[in-house]
Scaffold this active site. Structure first.
Site, PDB file in Angstrom:
ATOM      1  N   HIS A  68       0.841  -1.196   0.000  1.00  0.00           N
ATOM      2  CA  HIS A  68       0.000   0.000   0.000  1.00  0.00           C
ATOM      3  C   HIS A  68       0.878   1.248   0.000  1.00  0.00           C
ATOM      4  O   HIS A  68       2.107   1.176   0.041  1.00  0.00           O
ATOM      5  CB  HIS A  68      -0.972  -0.004   1.183  1.00  0.00           C
ATOM      6  CG  HIS A  68      -0.316   0.025   2.538  1.00  0.00           C
ATOM      7  ND1 HIS A  68       0.247   1.166   3.076  1.00  0.00           N
ATOM      8  CD2 HIS A  68      -0.142  -0.942   3.460  1.00  0.00           C
ATOM      9  CE1 HIS A  68       0.721   0.901   4.271  1.00  0.00           C
ATOM     10  NE2 HIS A  68       0.518  -0.375   4.535  1.00  0.00           N
ATOM     11  N   CYS A 113       3.534  -4.321   6.461  1.00  0.00           N
ATOM     12  CA  CYS A 113       3.277  -4.306   5.023  1.00  0.00           C
ATOM     13  C   CYS A 113       4.470  -3.740   4.253  1.00  0.00           C
ATOM     14  O   CYS A 113       5.437  -3.293   4.839  1.00  0.00           O
ATOM     15  CB  CYS A 113       2.047  -3.446   4.730  1.00  0.00           C
ATOM     16  SG  CYS A 113       0.540  -4.054   5.530  1.00  0.00           S
TER      17      CYS A 113
END
Length: 169
Positions: free
Chosen positions: A128, A140
């Protein structure tokens, strides 16, 4: 490895013949990922979906799924919906996919601990948008908005995210 693989390196994310600056989890890269450690897990991770905010950006690919106002991600290891998309109202621990900030305007989903999640092994390893260069994620892979939007249409069915064990601290 194939031409379409994304490979995490110490210099960034190598994909389609170029290096894309990225950030990783505040817990570094780990072999023994668990819920809440902030680590990016080692391994070969398939890319299994793409979500986007239709009120903010155009559909990045024909297979991307819109994020709705009630969409959440369950991060409650004690619940059967752990590491799955759920809808509000949802009384268990979760993360909102529709955020006020732009971090989840475009989200690429990996198969980390999915679809049959092992309790406490960790949830939601996404690719992301980063907050800013060098600012870690919760586990992430973070990319600049421009890089993320340029990469998304290049992803193919066979694209994988490879996080080499040699990066583990």
């Amino acid at each position: 490895m194939t031409r379409y693989d994304m490979v995490l390196t110490r210099q960034g994310l190598r994909f389609m013949g170029r290096m894309w600056p990225c950030t990783i989890g505040r817990g570094g890269v780990r072999h023994d990922k668990h819920e809440g450690d902030g680590a990016t897990p080692t391994g070969v991770h398939r890319l299994v979906g793409m979500l986007y905010r239709p009120d903010r950006i155009a559909r990045p690919t024909d297979w991307a799924t819109p994020i709705g106002p009630r969409d959440l991600w369950s991060d409650d290891p004690a619940h059967e919906d752990y590491n799955l998309i759920v809808r509000a109202p949802y009384p268990f621990s979760h993360e909102a996919l529709r955020r006020a900030d732009p971090l989840y305007d475009l989200v690429i989903l990996t198969d980390w601990n999915w679809p049959h999640a092992e309790c406490g092994r960790g949830s939601a390893i996404f690719i992301h948008q980063w907050r800013r260069p060098g600012f870690p994620t919760a586990g992430c892979i973070g990319l600049s908005r421009n890089s993320l939007h340029r990469i998304a249409p290049l992803i193919r069915y066979e694209t994988r995210l490879i996080v080499p064990g040699t990066l583990a601290g």
